[in-house]
Design a protein around this motif. Structure first.
Motif, PDB file in Angstrom:
ATOM      1  N   GLY A  11      -4.313  -0.825  -1.183  1.00 34.55           N
ATOM      2  CA  GLY A  11      -3.263  -0.958  -0.170  1.00 34.55           C
ATOM      3  C   GLY A  11      -1.875  -0.720  -0.740  1.00 34.55           C
ATOM      4  O   GLY A  11      -1.076   0.035  -0.180  1.00 34.55           O
ATOM      5  N   TRP A  12      -1.590  -1.368  -1.877  1.00 33.42           N
ATOM      6  CA  TRP A  12      -0.273  -1.173  -2.492  1.00 33.42           C
ATOM      7  C   TRP A  12      -0.122   0.235  -3.053  1.00 33.42           C
ATOM      8  O   TRP A  12       0.976   0.814  -3.015  1.00 33.42           O
ATOM      9  N   GLY A  13      -1.207   0.815  -3.546  1.00 31.56           N
ATOM     10  CA  GLY A  13      -1.153   2.198  -4.015  1.00 31.56           C
ATOM     11  C   GLY A  13      -0.840   3.162  -2.882  1.00 31.56           C
ATOM     12  O   GLY A  13      -0.063   4.104  -3.057  1.00 31.56           O
ATOM     13  N   ALA A  14      -1.436   2.938  -1.723  1.00 34.99           N
ATOM     14  CA  ALA A  14      -1.155   3.786  -0.563  1.00 34.99           C
ATOM     15  C   ALA A  14       0.299   3.650  -0.128  1.00 34.99           C
ATOM     16  O   ALA A  14       0.975   4.660   0.128  1.00 34.99           O
ATOM     17  N   PHE A  18       2.928   6.754  -0.272  1.00 34.25           N
ATOM     18  CA  PHE A  18       3.596   7.220   0.945  1.00 34.25           C
ATOM     19  C   PHE A  18       5.106   7.064   0.823  1.00 34.25           C
ATOM     20  O   PHE A  18       5.869   7.877   1.348  1.00 34.25           O
ATOM     21  N   PHE A  19       5.559   6.040   0.103  1.00 37.73           N
ATOM     22  CA  PHE A  19       6.988   5.876  -0.162  1.00 37.73           C
ATOM     23  C   PHE A  19       7.504   7.048  -1.001  1.00 37.73           C
ATOM     24  O   PHE A  19       8.553   7.624  -0.709  1.00 37.73           O
ATOM     25  N   PHE A  20       6.765   7.423  -2.058  1.00 37.95           N
ATOM     26  CA  PHE A  20       7.175   8.543  -2.909  1.00 37.95           C
ATOM     27  C   PHE A  20       7.241   9.851  -2.132  1.00 37.95           C
ATOM     28  O   PHE A  20       8.193  10.617  -2.286  1.00 37.95           O
ATOM     29  N   VAL A  21       6.257  10.127  -1.290  1.00 36.87           N
ATOM     30  CA  VAL A  21       6.283  11.381  -0.541  1.00 36.87           C
ATOM     31  C   VAL A  21       7.391  11.346   0.522  1.00 36.87           C
ATOM     32  O   VAL A  21       7.986  12.386   0.827  1.00 36.87           O
ATOM     33  N   LEU A  64      -4.092  13.795  -0.590  1.00 37.34           N
ATOM     34  CA  LEU A  64      -4.746  13.059  -1.672  1.00 37.34           C
ATOM     35  C   LEU A  64      -4.495  11.555  -1.568  1.00 37.34           C
ATOM     36  O   LEU A  64      -5.378  10.757  -1.910  1.00 37.34           O
ATOM     37  N   THR A  65      -3.326  11.158  -1.099  1.00 34.34           N
ATOM     38  CA  THR A  65      -3.056   9.737  -0.892  1.00 34.34           C
ATOM     39  C   THR A  65      -3.972   9.176   0.183  1.00 34.34           C
ATOM     40  O   THR A  65      -4.528   8.082   0.030  1.00 34.34           O
TER      41      THR A  65
END
Length: 80
Positions: A11-14, A18-21, A64-65
């Motif tokens: 969840g935190w990785g997603a 998404f924040f980075f993109v 990929l995310t």
């Protein structure tokens, strides 16, 4: 690693990806000319090919995310 830890990691990785993109998109949206000038010093890029490369990169990153973070999170959250 138990399921709660894995679910939290996914969840935190997603969210982070998404924040980075999103940051990448907004930087590209508002600072496209400066980024193009910087990259065109190193590589001979037309504006069209520059835009295609960035939008393709954003699409691939987002795909990929979804594939490696968001979908496994939703499966663990709602199916188990």
């Amino acid at each position: 690693m138990n399921l709660d830890t894995l679910r939290s990691f996914l969840g935190w990785g997603a969210i982070l990806n998404f924040f980075f993109v999103s940051i990448w998109f907004f930087l590209f949206l508002f600072a496209k000319e400066g980024i193009h000038r910087l990259h065109s010093r190193w590589f001979p890029l037309s504006r069209e090919s520059f835009a295609v490369i960035h939008y393709s990169g954003m699409a691939g990153y987002k795909l990929l995310t979804w594939l490696f973070f968001a979908m496994p999170y939703f499966v663990l959250r709602f199916c188990l």
